[in-house]
Design an enzyme around this catalytic site. Structure first.
Site, PDB file in Angstrom:
ATOM      1  N   HIS A  57      14.942  41.857  76.470  1.00 49.53           N
ATOM      2  CA  HIS A  57      14.806  40.646  75.650  1.00 49.53           C
ATOM      3  C   HIS A  57      14.232  39.525  76.506  1.00 49.53           C
ATOM      4  CE1 HIS A  57      18.109  41.755  72.495  1.00 49.53           C
ATOM      5  NE2 HIS A  57      17.216  42.703  72.664  1.00 49.53           N
ATOM      6  N   TYR A 186      22.977  33.149  69.083  1.00 51.01           N
ATOM      7  CA  TYR A 186      24.262  32.460  69.212  1.00 51.01           C
ATOM      8  C   TYR A 186      24.305  31.389  68.125  1.00 51.01           C
ATOM      9  CZ  TYR A 186      25.101  34.497  73.847  1.00 51.01           C
ATOM     10  OH  TYR A 186      25.341  35.366  74.875  1.00 51.01           O
ATOM     11  N   TYR A 370      21.463  32.537  82.402  1.00 50.39           N
ATOM     12  CA  TYR A 370      21.643  33.630  81.446  1.00 50.39           C
ATOM     13  C   TYR A 370      21.021  34.938  81.967  1.00 50.39           C
ATOM     14  CZ  TYR A 370      22.442  35.712  76.872  1.00 50.39           C
ATOM     15  OH  TYR A 370      22.896  36.509  75.853  1.00 50.39           O
TER      16      TYR A 370
END
Ligand SMILES: Cc1cc2nc3c(=O)[nH]c(=O)nc-3n(C[C@H](O)[C@H](O)[C@H](O)COP(=O)(O)OP(=O)(O)OC[C@H]3O[C@@H](n4cnc5c(N)ncnc54)[C@H](O)[C@@H]3O)c2cc1C
Length: 376
Positions: A57, A186, A370
């Site tokens: 991703h 999210y 992240y």
């Protein structure tokens, strides 16, 4: 992973596991691998299936106020990304690699205890098929998770624990439904947090914020889907695809770190030493970075008689762990409803989401954390 890395460094190890091979290979948990974890698996020869089946991703979405915004992870981090590949698949690949290389894994051990930790010959006693065994070791790695026995064996007063328990949990499902987004979403919603994720092109993984003592019996599949769709549906009509649910569970949320992570010849790693709330998707990745640091320490000990890297094990790991704790706590604080909020937190959270999904500096900081801070 520790045993695999030690083997590559020419160091012998034995894995003692209280569960069966099938149990650990079926256990559903994490699914988001940082770039460093992916690179390490590929570099050490256990990344072949990950490269074939893992879903890379390059971005991640944040949804609030009925709209979605994308953070372009790889553009902001010089090409780094996350890869979705289920933890049980990582476990399968590592177990197979160890067995193929003649490694020793003893499954279904019982009554495991560790002793003489502050001597140079620490020992492990356990039972297997009713027979008692004792292993005399140079070192013991306590990689036995949050509920393991290694951490509680350390004498009182040696370890300090730092902890935050959150007033909510996650209700998670796995569903046979093709993901309707190629990347994670999210969602911050006034009904509570929700996360859209996936495990494969056929399987969706979804979570919703719930009470810490939530009773799963009160959540039949229809209610779960209704709530997920109510939280996740956006103004442009996007919503998750609904399908048969084949796994459902509640995960508690806590931040927990012990200091130090070592006592004598016992080194604690992974969840045995720390827990992060799952919002940042970091638990598995932190466990990997700990054992990489430990491998380097043990390699230096055996190859050059150096003790200094082992002495610094705890400090080296904790420097990274606290940064990852901070990120996981921050993501959790930004995205969940907190009971008793008088409206201040809600407005702060919306401002935070707006900033971190629009300012290049904000997005870069989020993306850098992240995809994973550098390993060691
Ligand atoms: C629902 C859920 C979702 C998660 N999602 C993510 C995510 O998206 N990304 C992420 O990075 N992390 C995630 N995590 C966290 C991640 O799964 C853990 O951080 C990770 O498993 C830690 O690895 P570990 O090896 O330290 O511990 P574990 O994986 O718990 O392994 C410890 C092992 O020790 C064995 N053991 C325990 N006690 C004994 C004993 N007395 N004797 C012998 N063996 C023993 C256990 O059976 C187990 O196999 C999630 C966790 C859960 C529960």
């Amino acid at each position: 992973m520790l045993s695999h890395l030690l083997h590559l460094a020419g160091i012998e190890s034995i894995i003692l596991e209280c569960r069966s091979r099938q149990y650990i290979e079926d256990r559903v948990r994490a699914g988001v691998l940082e770039q460093g974890t992916v690179d390490l698996m590929i570099e050490t020869g256990v990344g072949e299936r990950l490269q074939r089946e893992g879903l890379r991703h390059d971005g991640v979405w944040f949804s609030f106020g009925g709209r979605r915004r994308r953070i372009h992870l790889s553009e902001l981090t010089g090409g780094r990304a996350i890869t979705v590949y289920a933890q049980q698949e990582v476990v399968k690949d590592l177990v197979q690699a160890r067995l193929d290389a003649g490694g020793q894994i003893v499954f279904d051990v019982e009554d495991l205890t560790v002793r003489d930790l502050d001597s140079t010959r620490p020992k492990i006693r356990y039972r297997k098929d009713g027979d008692a065994h004792e292993l005399v070791c140079d070192f013991i790695a306590g990689c036995d998770g949050f509920h393991g026995i290694c951490r509680p064996t350390v004498p009182d007063g040696v370890i300090t624990a730092y902890e935050r328990v959150y007033p909510f949990a996650w209700l998670g499902i796995l569903a046979e439904a093709a993901p309707t987004s190629e990347e994670l979403i999210y969602t911050y919603n006034q009904r509570g947090f929700a996360l859209f994720s996936m495990r494969s092109p056929q399987v969706t993984r979804l979570y919703l914020q719930c009470a810490p003592d939530e009773d799963l019996a009160e959540w039949p599949d229809d209610r779960v889907w209704e709530e997920l769709c109510a939280r996740m549906r956006t103004e442009d009509g996007w919503a998750p695809a609904v399908g048969p649910v084949f796994q459902k569970g509640v995960t508690g949320m806590r931040s927990f770190v012990i200091e130090p992570m070592q006592f004598g010849r016992l080194f604690l790693a992974g969840d045995a030493a720390h827990i992060v709330p799952p919002t940042g998707a970091k638990g598995l990745n932190l466990a990997i970075s700990d054992v990489l640091t430990l491998t380097r320490g043990l390699e230096a000990f055996y190859k050059s008689g150096r003790q200094d890297l082992l002495d610094q094990y705890s400090a080296t790991c904790l420097r990274r762990i606290w940064k990852v704790q901070r990120f996981s706590w921050w993501m959790t604080s930004m995205l969940h409803l907190f009971p008793g909020d008088d409206g201040f937190d809600h407005r702060r959270q919306l401002a935070e989401l707006d900033y971190f999904t629009s300012s290049r500096a904000g997005m870069s900081s989020l993306a850098e954390n992240y995809v994973g801070l550098p390993l060691d």
